[in-house]
Design a protein around this motif. Structure first.
Motif, mmCIF file in Angstrom:
data_model
loop_
_atom_site.group_PDB
_atom_site.id
_atom_site.type_symbol
_atom_site.label_atom_id
_atom_site.label_comp_id
_atom_site.label_asym_id
_atom_site.label_seq_id
_atom_site.Cartn_x
_atom_site.Cartn_y
_atom_site.Cartn_z
ATOM 1 N N MET A 1 0.781 -1.182 0.155
ATOM 2 C CA MET A 1 0.101 0.154 0.113
ATOM 3 C C MET A 1 0.998 1.140 0.051
ATOM 4 S SD MET A 1 -3.281 -0.761 2.553
ATOM 5 C CE MET A 1 -1.977 -1.311 3.965
ATOM 6 N N SER A 2 0.545 2.336 -0.798
ATOM 7 C CA SER A 2 1.257 3.321 -0.636
ATOM 8 C C SER A 2 0.414 4.774 -0.599
ATOM 9 C CB SER A 2 1.817 3.625 -2.210
ATOM 10 O OG SER A 2 0.808 3.716 -3.064
ATOM 11 N N LEU A 3 0.869 5.520 0.359
ATOM 12 C CA LEU A 3 0.115 6.720 0.693
ATOM 13 C C LEU A 3 0.877 7.980 -0.290
ATOM 14 C CD1 LEU A 3 -2.077 8.588 2.330
ATOM 15 C CD2 LEU A 3 -0.005 8.568 3.861
ATOM 16 N N HIS A 4 0.075 8.754 -0.960
ATOM 17 C CA HIS A 4 0.544 10.029 -1.641
ATOM 18 C C HIS A 4 0.278 11.312 -0.770
ATOM 19 C CE1 HIS A 4 1.176 8.120 -5.869
ATOM 20 N NE2 HIS A 4 0.625 7.186 -5.254
ATOM 21 N N VAL A 5 1.262 11.813 -0.478
ATOM 22 C CA VAL A 5 0.970 13.148 0.246
ATOM 23 C C VAL A 5 1.690 14.198 -0.753
ATOM 24 C CG1 VAL A 5 1.898 14.474 2.229
ATOM 25 C CG2 VAL A 5 1.745 11.685 2.393
ATOM 26 N N PHE A 6 0.864 15.318 -0.884
ATOM 27 C CA PHE A 6 1.218 16.665 -1.595
ATOM 28 C C PHE A 6 1.431 17.574 -0.573
ATOM 29 C CE2 PHE A 6 -1.611 13.918 -4.341
ATOM 30 C CZ PHE A 6 -1.027 13.853 -5.384
ATOM 31 N N LEU A 7 2.714 17.902 -0.455
ATOM 32 C CA LEU A 7 3.125 19.140 0.331
ATOM 33 C C LEU A 7 3.111 20.428 -0.432
ATOM 34 C CD1 LEU A 7 6.104 17.264 2.126
ATOM 35 C CD2 LEU A 7 3.794 17.689 3.214
ATOM 36 N N VAL A 8 2.444 20.938 -0.033
ATOM 37 C CA VAL A 8 2.085 22.399 -0.825
ATOM 38 C C VAL A 8 2.410 23.746 0.074
ATOM 39 C CG1 VAL A 8 0.440 23.851 -2.238
ATOM 40 C CG2 VAL A 8 0.481 21.435 -2.324
ATOM 41 N N ARG A 9 3.338 24.394 -0.498
ATOM 42 C CA ARG A 9 3.340 25.875 0.037
ATOM 43 C C ARG A 9 2.123 26.702 -0.059
ATOM 44 N NH1 ARG A 9 7.881 30.354 -1.737
ATOM 45 N NH2 ARG A 9 7.468 31.749 0.268
ATOM 46 N N HIS A 10 1.686 27.340 0.916
ATOM 47 C CA HIS A 10 0.613 28.320 0.901
ATOM 48 C C HIS A 10 0.614 29.316 -0.504
ATOM 49 C CE1 HIS A 10 3.094 31.483 2.339
ATOM 50 N NE2 HIS A 10 3.314 30.570 3.345
ATOM 51 N N GLY A 11 -0.486 29.702 -0.527
ATOM 52 C CA GLY A 11 -0.420 30.862 -1.658
ATOM 53 C C GLY A 11 0.315 32.192 -1.389
ATOM 54 N N THR A 154 9.872 26.878 4.510
ATOM 55 C CA THR A 154 11.168 26.425 5.229
ATOM 56 C C THR A 154 11.081 24.892 5.769
ATOM 57 O OG1 THR A 154 12.020 28.676 5.399
ATOM 58 C CG2 THR A 154 12.935 26.770 6.946
ATOM 59 N N ALA A 155 9.648 24.784 6.597
ATOM 60 C CA ALA A 155 9.517 23.514 7.038
ATOM 61 C C ALA A 155 9.450 22.528 5.917
ATOM 62 C CB ALA A 155 8.087 23.640 7.944
ATOM 63 N N ILE A 156 8.840 22.867 5.035
ATOM 64 C CA ILE A 156 8.713 21.628 3.900
ATOM 65 C C ILE A 156 9.893 21.170 3.539
ATOM 66 C CG2 ILE A 156 7.981 20.856 1.551
ATOM 67 C CD1 ILE A 156 5.332 22.604 2.070
ATOM 68 N N ARG A 157 10.786 22.155 3.205
ATOM 69 C CA ARG A 157 12.229 21.761 2.640
ATOM 70 C C ARG A 157 12.994 21.118 3.549
ATOM 71 N NH1 ARG A 157 14.739 27.204 0.641
ATOM 72 N NH2 ARG A 157 13.417 28.055 2.408
ATOM 73 N N LEU A 158 13.086 21.519 4.802
ATOM 74 C CA LEU A 158 13.776 20.535 5.725
ATOM 75 C C LEU A 158 12.999 19.351 6.047
ATOM 76 C CD1 LEU A 158 13.575 23.557 8.905
ATOM 77 C CD2 LEU A 158 15.616 22.428 7.600
ATOM 78 N N THR A 159 11.830 19.110 5.772
ATOM 79 C CA THR A 159 11.339 17.696 5.914
ATOM 80 C C THR A 159 11.610 16.824 4.494
ATOM 81 O OG1 THR A 159 9.172 18.508 7.084
ATOM 82 C CG2 THR A 159 8.889 16.507 5.997
ATOM 83 N N GLY A 165 17.075 11.735 3.071
ATOM 84 C CA GLY A 165 18.353 11.455 3.634
ATOM 85 C C GLY A 165 19.368 12.750 3.142
ATOM 86 N N VAL A 166 19.011 13.986 2.835
ATOM 87 C CA VAL A 166 19.856 14.926 2.420
ATOM 88 C C VAL A 166 20.198 15.691 4.001
ATOM 89 C CG1 VAL A 166 20.082 17.148 1.161
ATOM 90 C CG2 VAL A 166 18.821 15.186 0.325
ATOM 91 N N PRO A 167 21.536 15.890 3.945
ATOM 92 C CA PRO A 167 21.733 16.954 5.400
ATOM 93 C C PRO A 167 21.005 18.037 5.537
ATOM 94 C CG PRO A 167 23.540 16.202 4.017
ATOM 95 C CD PRO A 167 22.806 15.731 3.381
ATOM 96 N N LEU A 168 20.341 18.280 6.664
ATOM 97 C CA LEU A 168 19.330 19.267 6.817
ATOM 98 C C LEU A 168 19.946 20.707 6.487
ATOM 99 C CD1 LEU A 168 17.454 18.424 10.284
ATOM 100 C CD2 LEU A 168 16.993 17.844 7.655
ATOM 101 N N ARG A 169 21.287 20.691 6.851
ATOM 102 C CA ARG A 169 21.831 22.140 6.489
ATOM 103 C C ARG A 169 21.998 22.400 5.050
ATOM 104 N NH1 ARG A 169 28.087 22.281 7.751
ATOM 105 N NH2 ARG A 169 27.952 24.271 6.556
ATOM 106 N N ASP A 170 21.726 21.694 4.151
ATOM 107 C CA ASP A 170 21.627 21.766 2.643
ATOM 108 C C ASP A 170 20.277 22.131 2.140
ATOM 109 O OD1 ASP A 170 24.495 21.310 2.498
ATOM 110 O OD2 ASP A 170 24.027 19.083 2.077
ATOM 111 N N TYR A 171 19.356 22.195 3.222
ATOM 112 C CA TYR A 171 18.095 22.559 2.498
ATOM 113 C C TYR A 171 17.982 23.626 1.532
ATOM 114 C CZ TYR A 171 16.634 26.327 5.712
ATOM 115 O OH TYR A 171 16.366 27.582 6.519
ATOM 116 N N PRO A 176 16.295 25.264 -3.296
ATOM 117 C CA PRO A 176 16.428 26.706 -3.083
ATOM 118 C C PRO A 176 15.078 27.330 -3.223
ATOM 119 C CG PRO A 176 17.086 25.985 -5.430
ATOM 120 C CD PRO A 176 16.959 24.643 -4.525
ATOM 121 N N ARG A 177 14.130 26.834 -3.772
ATOM 122 C CA ARG A 177 12.671 27.650 -3.938
ATOM 123 C C ARG A 177 11.549 26.469 -4.087
ATOM 124 N NH1 ARG A 177 9.598 29.059 -8.348
ATOM 125 N NH2 ARG A 177 8.111 30.992 -7.805
ATOM 126 N N LEU A 178 10.537 26.819 -3.031
ATOM 127 C CA LEU A 178 9.299 26.125 -3.504
ATOM 128 C C LEU A 178 8.192 27.025 -3.870
ATOM 129 C CD1 LEU A 178 8.589 23.914 -0.385
ATOM 130 C CD2 LEU A 178 9.729 23.249 -2.541
#
Length: 208
Positions: A1-11, A154-159, A165-171, A176-178
C-alpha cells in the motif's frame, strides 16, 4: 500500500513582494495568493483526495479551505504544520538583516541549521515535528490514498531533506525555492519515502 502526500506551500502572502521572513507571524494571502489558492482548489476538485490538512496559520488555512470544499472533505488543522520560528529575523528582509545583523546573516547563510537565527526554532526540531505528523497519518489509518497538506516553505524543505536522507544544513541549496501552491508529491510506501514531483504547477503553463 502507498500513501501519496502532496506537500504544498501556501499561496503568496502579503509579505511576498518585500520577501520578509514570515514564520510565526500570522499574515494573510495577497490578492495573487488568493488566485493561486483558487487554482489549487480547481486541481483538488479532480485529484481524488482522501484528506486535506493545513497549518493553523491564516495564509495556509485560506489556501486550503477552497481545496477541502471542492474535494468534499473536512479541513483538518494540525499545529505541528506551523512554519519555523525565525526568532530575531522574523519580519525582516534580507537587506534589513545585512544592515542590522550582518554577522548573524553570514553565519546563517553558511549553515542555516547549525547557525539558525537566535531566539528562533531549531530547524532539526521543525523537521522532527513534520516527520511526526506524517508518521501519524499512517498510524491514524491513512495507509493509502491521496492527502493534501498545505504548509510552509522552510519547514517543507527541511522535511524533504530529512525524509530523503539529505543533510538538513543543505536544505536551501538542494531546494532553493518552493513555488506557491505548486505540488511537491511524496509517496510513502511501507515507510519508505520517494519524491515523485517537485514544484509541479497545478495549471500547466501558468507559473505559481
Amino acid at each position: 500500500m502507498s500513501l501519496h502526500v502532496f506537500l504544498v506551500r501556501h499561496g503568496e502572502s502579503v509579505w511576498h513582494e518585500e520577501n520578509r521572513y514570515a514564520g510565526v507571524t500570522d499574515i494573510d494571502l495577497s490578492e495573487h495568493g488568493r488566485a493561486q489558492a483558487e487554482r489549487l482548489a480547481s486541481w483538488a476538485d479532480r485529484a481524488d483526495l482522501t484528506a486535506v490538512w493545513s497549518s493553523p496559520m491564516r495564509r495556509c488555512r485560506r489556501t486550503a479551505e477552497g481545496s477541502a470544499a471542492r474535494a468534499g472533505l473536512p479541513l483538518a488543522v494540525d499545529p505541528r504544520l506551523r512554519e519555523v520560528d525565525f526568532g530575531i529575523a522574523e519580519g525582516m528582509t534580507r537587506a534589513e538583516m545585512r544592515e542590522r545583523l550582518p554577522g548573524t546573516l553570514k553565519a546563517f547563510e553558511a549553515d542555516p541549521v547549525g547557525s539558525h537565527f537566535p531566539e528562533g526554532e531549531d530547524p532539526v526540531a521543525a523537521a522532527e515535528r513534520y516527520a511526526g505528523f506524517l508518521a501519524g497519518l499512517r498510524a491514524a489509518g491513512h495507509q493509502e490514498g491521496r492527502v493534501l497538506v498545505v504548509a510552509h516553505s522552510t519547514a517543507i524543505r527541511l522535511t524533504l531533506c530529512r525524509l530523503l536522507g539529505v543533510p538538513l544544513r543543505d536544505y536551501r541549496r538542494v531546494f532553493p525555492r518552493l513555488a506557491n501552491c505548486a505540488l511537491n508529491e511524496l509517496i510513502l510506501r511501507d515507510g519508505t519515502p520517494s519524491l515523485l514531483a517537485l514544484n509541479q504547477h497545478v495549471t500547466p503553463g501558468v507559473p505559481e
